[in-house]
Scaffold this motif. Structure first.
Motif, PDB file in Angstrom:
ATOM      1  N   SER A  19       9.658 -10.969  25.834  1.00 14.03           N
ATOM      2  CA  SER A  19       8.572 -10.179  26.425  1.00 14.03           C
ATOM      3  C   SER A  19       7.567 -11.073  27.146  1.00 14.03           C
ATOM      4  O   SER A  19       7.080 -10.724  28.226  1.00 14.03           O
ATOM      5  CB  SER A  19       7.876  -9.357  25.336  1.00 14.03           C
ATOM      6  OG  SER A  19       8.767  -8.414  24.771  1.00 14.03           O
ATOM      7  N   THR A  20       7.265 -12.227  26.557  1.00 16.82           N
ATOM      8  CA  THR A  20       6.341 -13.159  27.210  1.00 16.82           C
ATOM      9  C   THR A  20       6.885 -13.585  28.560  1.00 16.82           C
ATOM     10  O   THR A  20       6.164 -13.587  29.576  1.00 16.82           O
ATOM     11  CB  THR A  20       6.101 -14.404  26.330  1.00 16.82           C
ATOM     12  OG1 THR A  20       5.657 -14.002  25.030  1.00 16.82           O
ATOM     13  CG2 THR A  20       5.054 -15.310  26.948  1.00 16.82           C
ATOM     14  N   ILE A 129       0.090 -16.176  25.839  1.00 18.51           N
ATOM     15  CA  ILE A 129       0.377 -17.120  24.760  1.00 18.51           C
ATOM     16  C   ILE A 129       1.482 -16.557  23.888  1.00 18.51           C
ATOM     17  O   ILE A 129       1.330 -15.494  23.274  1.00 18.51           O
ATOM     18  CB  ILE A 129      -0.880 -17.390  23.907  1.00 18.51           C
ATOM     19  CG1 ILE A 129      -2.059 -17.838  24.782  1.00 18.51           C
ATOM     20  CG2 ILE A 129      -0.575 -18.448  22.838  1.00 18.51           C
ATOM     21  CD1 ILE A 129      -3.389 -17.922  24.036  1.00 18.51           C
ATOM     22  N   ASP A 130       2.612 -17.258  23.835  1.00 18.79           N
ATOM     23  CA  ASP A 130       3.725 -16.859  22.966  1.00 18.79           C
ATOM     24  C   ASP A 130       3.501 -17.483  21.594  1.00 18.79           C
ATOM     25  O   ASP A 130       3.560 -18.699  21.433  1.00 18.79           O
ATOM     26  CB  ASP A 130       5.047 -17.345  23.562  1.00 18.79           C
ATOM     27  CG  ASP A 130       6.245 -16.884  22.752  1.00 18.79           C
ATOM     28  OD1 ASP A 130       6.156 -15.823  22.116  1.00 18.79           O
ATOM     29  OD2 ASP A 130       7.279 -17.589  22.749  1.00 18.79           O
ATOM     30  N   ALA A 146      -7.683 -15.255  22.648  1.00 19.40           N
ATOM     31  CA  ALA A 146      -7.211 -14.138  23.470  1.00 19.40           C
ATOM     32  C   ALA A 146      -8.269 -13.066  23.687  1.00 19.40           C
ATOM     33  O   ALA A 146      -9.203 -12.905  22.903  1.00 19.40           O
ATOM     34  CB  ALA A 146      -5.974 -13.517  22.826  1.00 19.40           C
ATOM     35  N   ASP A 147      -8.075 -12.327  24.771  1.00 20.01           N
ATOM     36  CA  ASP A 147      -8.838 -11.103  25.016  1.00 20.01           C
ATOM     37  C   ASP A 147      -8.092  -9.894  24.453  1.00 20.01           C
ATOM     38  O   ASP A 147      -8.690  -8.876  24.120  1.00 20.01           O
ATOM     39  CB  ASP A 147      -9.040 -10.883  26.519  1.00 20.01           C
ATOM     40  CG  ASP A 147      -9.714 -12.063  27.189  1.00 20.01           C
ATOM     41  OD1 ASP A 147     -10.746 -12.533  26.676  1.00 20.01           O
ATOM     42  OD2 ASP A 147      -9.198 -12.531  28.229  1.00 20.01           O
ATOM     43  N   GLU A 148      -6.767 -10.022  24.373  1.00 17.63           N
ATOM     44  CA  GLU A 148      -5.924  -8.869  24.041  1.00 17.63           C
ATOM     45  C   GLU A 148      -4.671  -9.344  23.323  1.00 17.63           C
ATOM     46  O   GLU A 148      -4.229 -10.472  23.506  1.00 17.63           O
ATOM     47  CB  GLU A 148      -5.550  -8.150  25.344  1.00 17.63           C
ATOM     48  CG  GLU A 148      -4.793  -6.865  25.192  1.00 17.63           C
ATOM     49  CD  GLU A 148      -4.567  -6.185  26.540  1.00 17.63           C
ATOM     50  OE1 GLU A 148      -3.411  -6.182  26.996  1.00 17.63           O
ATOM     51  OE2 GLU A 148      -5.548  -5.682  27.126  1.00 17.63           O
ATOM     52  N   VAL A 149      -4.120  -8.464  22.504  1.00 20.44           N
ATOM     53  CA  VAL A 149      -2.873  -8.753  21.797  1.00 20.44           C
ATOM     54  C   VAL A 149      -1.822  -7.709  22.168  1.00 20.44           C
ATOM     55  O   VAL A 149      -2.110  -6.516  22.188  1.00 20.44           O
ATOM     56  CB  VAL A 149      -3.064  -8.708  20.263  1.00 20.44           C
ATOM     57  CG1 VAL A 149      -1.807  -9.180  19.555  1.00 20.44           C
ATOM     58  CG2 VAL A 149      -4.256  -9.529  19.833  1.00 20.44           C
ATOM     59  N   ILE A 150      -0.611  -8.177  22.466  1.00 20.12           N
ATOM     60  CA  ILE A 150       0.547  -7.291  22.606  1.00 20.12           C
ATOM     61  C   ILE A 150       1.482  -7.597  21.441  1.00 20.12           C
ATOM     62  O   ILE A 150       1.769  -8.768  21.153  1.00 20.12           O
ATOM     63  CB  ILE A 150       1.256  -7.496  23.950  1.00 20.12           C
ATOM     64  CG1 ILE A 150       0.366  -7.002  25.102  1.00 20.12           C
ATOM     65  CG2 ILE A 150       2.598  -6.761  23.981  1.00 20.12           C
ATOM     66  CD1 ILE A 150       0.939  -7.279  26.480  1.00 20.12           C
ATOM     67  N   ILE A 151       1.951  -6.543  20.768  1.00 15.58           N
ATOM     68  CA  ILE A 151       2.780  -6.709  19.567  1.00 15.58           C
ATOM     69  C   ILE A 151       4.170  -6.120  19.832  1.00 15.58           C
ATOM     70  O   ILE A 151       4.364  -4.906  19.739  1.00 15.58           O
ATOM     71  CB  ILE A 151       2.151  -5.998  18.359  1.00 15.58           C
ATOM     72  CG1 ILE A 151       0.692  -6.437  18.168  1.00 15.58           C
ATOM     73  CG2 ILE A 151       2.963  -6.278  17.104  1.00 15.58           C
ATOM     74  CD1 ILE A 151      -0.071  -5.598  17.145  1.00 15.58           C
ATOM     75  N   ALA A 189      10.753  -2.764  21.314  1.00 12.71           N
ATOM     76  CA  ALA A 189      11.766  -3.546  22.024  1.00 12.71           C
ATOM     77  C   ALA A 189      13.089  -3.493  21.261  1.00 12.71           C
ATOM     78  O   ALA A 189      13.131  -3.157  20.073  1.00 12.71           O
ATOM     79  CB  ALA A 189      11.303  -4.988  22.179  1.00 12.71           C
ATOM     80  N   MET A 190      14.163  -3.829  21.968  1.00 15.00           N
ATOM     81  CA  MET A 190      15.505  -3.813  21.377  1.00 15.00           C
ATOM     82  C   MET A 190      15.804  -2.445  20.765  1.00 15.00           C
ATOM     83  O   MET A 190      16.290  -2.329  19.640  1.00 15.00           O
ATOM     84  CB  MET A 190      15.650  -4.925  20.329  1.00 15.00           C
ATOM     85  CG  MET A 190      15.429  -6.310  20.898  1.00 15.00           C
ATOM     86  SD  MET A 190      15.394  -7.596  19.628  1.00 15.00           S
ATOM     87  CE  MET A 190      17.089  -7.572  19.064  1.00 15.00           C
ATOM     88  N   VAL A 191      15.481  -1.402  21.519  1.00 14.52           N
ATOM     89  CA  VAL A 191      15.609  -0.029  21.014  1.00 14.52           C
ATOM     90  C   VAL A 191      16.953   0.563  21.443  1.00 14.52           C
ATOM     91  O   VAL A 191      17.303   0.535  22.623  1.00 14.52           O
ATOM     92  CB  VAL A 191      14.463   0.853  21.548  1.00 14.52           C
ATOM     93  CG1 VAL A 191      14.613   2.271  21.018  1.00 14.52           C
ATOM     94  CG2 VAL A 191      13.110   0.273  21.168  1.00 14.52           C
ATOM     95  N   ASP A 192      17.678   1.100  20.491  1.00 12.42           N
ATOM     96  CA  ASP A 192      18.927   1.812  20.772  1.00 12.42           C
ATOM     97  C   ASP A 192      18.722   3.284  20.420  1.00 12.42           C
ATOM     98  O   ASP A 192      18.926   3.704  19.278  1.00 12.42           O
ATOM     99  CB  ASP A 192      20.070   1.215  19.952  1.00 12.42           C
ATOM    100  CG  ASP A 192      21.426   1.843  20.305  1.00 12.42           C
ATOM    101  OD1 ASP A 192      21.439   2.770  21.140  1.00 12.42           O
ATOM    102  OD2 ASP A 192      22.441   1.411  19.740  1.00 12.42           O
ATOM    103  N   TYR A 193      18.270   4.053  21.416  1.00 13.65           N
ATOM    104  CA  TYR A 193      17.947   5.455  21.158  1.00 13.65           C
ATOM    105  C   TYR A 193      19.183   6.347  21.005  1.00 13.65           C
ATOM    106  O   TYR A 193      19.066   7.551  20.842  1.00 13.65           O
ATOM    107  CB  TYR A 193      17.037   5.990  22.260  1.00 13.65           C
ATOM    108  CG  TYR A 193      15.566   5.860  21.926  1.00 13.65           C
ATOM    109  CD1 TYR A 193      15.093   6.145  20.653  1.00 13.65           C
ATOM    110  CD2 TYR A 193      14.651   5.449  22.882  1.00 13.65           C
ATOM    111  CE1 TYR A 193      13.757   6.028  20.332  1.00 13.65           C
ATOM    112  CE2 TYR A 193      13.298   5.327  22.585  1.00 13.65           C
ATOM    113  CZ  TYR A 193      12.862   5.621  21.302  1.00 13.65           C
ATOM    114  OH  TYR A 193      11.529   5.494  20.989  1.00 13.65           O
ATOM    115  N   ARG A 194      20.363   5.718  21.048  1.00 12.86           N
ATOM    116  CA  ARG A 194      21.565   6.508  20.764  1.00 12.86           C
ATOM    117  C   ARG A 194      21.683   6.789  19.268  1.00 12.86           C
ATOM    118  O   ARG A 194      22.456   7.658  18.861  1.00 12.86           O
ATOM    119  CB  ARG A 194      22.808   5.750  21.245  1.00 12.86           C
ATOM    120  CG  ARG A 194      22.893   5.563  22.745  1.00 12.86           C
ATOM    121  CD  ARG A 194      24.037   4.648  23.121  1.00 12.86           C
ATOM    122  NE  ARG A 194      23.882   3.324  22.510  1.00 12.86           N
ATOM    123  CZ  ARG A 194      24.774   2.347  22.633  1.00 12.86           C
ATOM    124  NH1 ARG A 194      25.887   2.545  23.322  1.00 12.86           N
ATOM    125  NH2 ARG A 194      24.557   1.173  22.058  1.00 12.86           N
TER     126      ARG A 194
END
Length: 261
Positions: A19-20, A129-130, A146-151, A189-194
């Motif tokens: 993702s980074t 930042i990873d 950081a100003d923000e976090v992505i999870i 992430a890494m989603v298998d919606y089947r």
């Protein structure tokens, strides 16, 4: 104005580094100046951008932070590596493990990365930042900077179970060390919606965190192409530009950009 985003999850294997890379290069493709920082002693981000032997790199984030601690001059041009897809990189390697031990004896040890990042934030529009897959001192440093976090979170039971502790840590850092810190969102992430399993986990995530934390509207599907791109040292946009993962990360990038408006 520069926006600093920490991409973190204490659970490994959740597409944090992928993702980074792809959000960072997605921002560069949108015309933004981007710096990626590898704050993981495993050097996964560095290797994923084609620098396959991170432990042999002479000047890394560990070097920079040690110089920051000792108040020595930093030759930034020598530290920054250039990637062919338009992003700059400050590499990380195993030396960060030793630095983490050293930080335990440093005054204001949570602020070392912030001090360095603040000194260069005028040079870039985005700094990503990873983080390491842990809640150690390097990750705390990243959250303070950081100003923000992505999870990023895999749609599976154990990664979702670990979210509670991570969000608790983020809230603690916000209260005590970095009042401006915001959660940009949880990225599935890494989603298998089947599978019904992935659908059920996703529904639980939305129910538990959709209101108070927030989730990205876009999810990243499971695909071997993303792994292949990392092994080749390039982004998914270059490896499989018409694939579902490339389209997903392009939409995630748009969400990151839209949050500025």
């Amino acid at each position: 104005m520069c926006k600093i985003i920490a991409i973190t999850n204490q659970k490994g294997g959740c597409s944090k580094t992928t993702s980074t890379v792809n959000i960072g290069i997605g921002l560069a493709r949108s015309g933004k100046s981007v710096l990626l920082i590898d704050a993981d002693a495993q050097g996964s981000l560095t290797a994923s951008l084609g620098f396959k032997r991170p432990d042999e790199i002479g000047i890394t984030l560990a070097t920079i932070m040690a110089k920051t601690i000792n108040e020595e001059d930093i030759e930034l041009k020598r530290a920054i590596l250039k990637h062919e897809e338009g992003v700059d990189l400050i590499p990380g390697n195993i030396e960060l493990s030793g630095l983490e031990v050293q930080l335990s004896n440093v005054l204001s040890r949570e602020l070392i990365l912030k001090e360095f990042v603040d000194s260069i934030r005028e040079e870039y529009e985005y700094i990503l930042i990873d983080c390491a897959p842990s809640l150690g001192m390097m990750t705390i440093n990243a959250l303070v900077a950081a100003d923000e976090v992505i999870i990023p979170v895999q749609a599976a039971y154990l990664p979702v179970k670990g979210l509670q502790q991570l969000i608790k840590t983020i809230n603690m850092v916000k209260r005590r060390l970095n009042k401006k810190l915001q959660v940009g969102g949880i990225l599935l992430a890494m989603v298998d919606y089947r599978t019904n399993y992935a659908k059920n986990i996703s529904a639980q995530l939305y129910e538990a965190y959709g209101t108070n934390v927030g989730l990205f509207k876009t999810y990243v599907p499971l695909s071997v192409k993303a792994v292949e791109a990392s092994s080749l040292g390039i982004s998914i946009y270059r490896h499989d530009p018409k694939g579902k993962v490339a389209q997903a990360y392009a939409q995630v990038t748009e969400e990151v950009l839209y949050s500025e408006n």
